[in-house]
Design a protein around this motif. Structure first.
Motif, PDB file in Angstrom:
ATOM      1  N   ASP B  24       0.859  -1.184   0.000  1.00  0.00           N
ATOM      2  CA  ASP B  24       0.000   0.000   0.000  1.00  0.00           C
ATOM      3  C   ASP B  24       0.891   1.228   0.000  1.00  0.00           C
ATOM      4  OD1 ASP B  24      -1.825  -2.180   1.547  1.00  0.00           O
ATOM      5  OD2 ASP B  24      -3.073  -0.688   0.523  1.00  0.00           O
ATOM      6  N   SER B  73      -3.876   1.950  -6.927  1.00  0.00           N
ATOM      7  CA  SER B  73      -3.583   2.247  -5.520  1.00  0.00           C
ATOM      8  C   SER B  73      -2.632   1.181  -4.988  1.00  0.00           C
ATOM      9  CB  SER B  73      -4.870   2.317  -4.709  1.00  0.00           C
ATOM     10  OG  SER B  73      -5.607   1.108  -4.820  1.00  0.00           O
ATOM     11  N   PHE B  74      -3.141   0.128  -4.325  1.00  0.00           N
ATOM     12  CA  PHE B  74      -2.257  -0.905  -3.810  1.00  0.00           C
ATOM     13  C   PHE B  74      -1.740  -1.768  -4.952  1.00  0.00           C
ATOM     14  CE2 PHE B  74      -4.572  -4.871  -4.215  1.00  0.00           C
ATOM     15  CZ  PHE B  74      -5.876  -4.453  -4.412  1.00  0.00           C
TER      16      PHE B  74
END
Lengths: 115, 116
Positions: B24, B73-74
């Motif tokens: 993350d 995102s992650f």
């Protein structure tokens, strides 16, 4: 083939003295150089950088010198403090060639500052 | 904590098993990198994402390795049919800008893989 070399695996310095960490590179396309510091169980953290258009960059106690003709750079820490004890990695990038997405790291030098 | 987060921190697996690591990044960072570090070596570049697009892959990234960043995102890094030579620390980093724009890579603490 190691394109960034740190030939000293370890260095011990007395507190208050100067620490000099050295780095050599072989790829003449490298034009951006960085130093990272790494404590145990943590990821590397950025310390200081220098572009090939400069031969010196200073940030507080940390100064990086670049000698392009010798393909050599060094990190000077003055004065050294016990909290500086860590592994220091030299890294390089060829911004024009690779688009600055790929850093080549040396093998690291473990600095120990003796109180 | 708003730094780069990696999970799991440690993974022990048997040879031939598949493993997956998650990263993350810092929330506003659109660039994400995976590096691998073996004992006594510096980090070696594996792959790079800008948003969800995988723009660079190292030759170190064999066919058994796959990385994704589905929503920008992650990210996940999967290793299939693990081999003992895959044992290493897998580092994720993120940045807001590229190095040529003065960007700085922020590294996570890494995921250590041990293949028995």
């Amino acid at each position: 083939d190691q394109q960034v070399k740190q030939n000293s695996p370890s260095l011990s310095v007395q507190e208050g003295r100067i620490s000099i960490l050295n780095c050599d590179y072989t790829n003449s396309m490298f034009d951006y150089f960085l130093w990272y510091k790494k404590y145990p169980a943590e990821g590397p953290t950025f310390l200081i950088s220098i572009s090939s258009i400069k031969d010196k960059n200073e940030d507080g106690r940390f100064t990086v010198f670049l000698n392009k003709s010798a393909k050599h750079l060094s990190l000077h820490i003055v004065p050294s403090q016990p909290g500086d004890s860590a592994v220091y990695f030299c890294a390089a990038s060829a911004l024009r060639e690779t688009g600055a997405n790929n850093l080549f790291f040396g093998t690291g030098t473990r600095l120990t500052v003796i109180p | 904590d708003t730094g780069v987060s990696q999970d799991p921190r440690h993974k022990i697996t048997k040879r031939g098993q598949n493993v997956t690591f998650r990263c993350d990044p810092i929330s506003e960072h659109n660039r994400l990198y995976w590096y691998r570090q073996t004992l006594g070596q510096g980090p070696e570049f594996l792959t790079y994402f800008q948003n969800e697009a995988q723009l660079e892959k190292s030759r170190l990234l064999s066919d058994r390795f796959s990385a994704e960043r589905p929503k920008g995102s992650f990210s996940t890094l999967e290793i299939q049919r693990t081999e003992q030579g895959d044992s290493a620390m897998y580092l994720c980093a993120s940045s807001l800008a590229g190095l040529n724009d003065g960007g700085e890579l922020f590294f996570g603490e890494g995921s250590r893989l041990t293949v028995l």
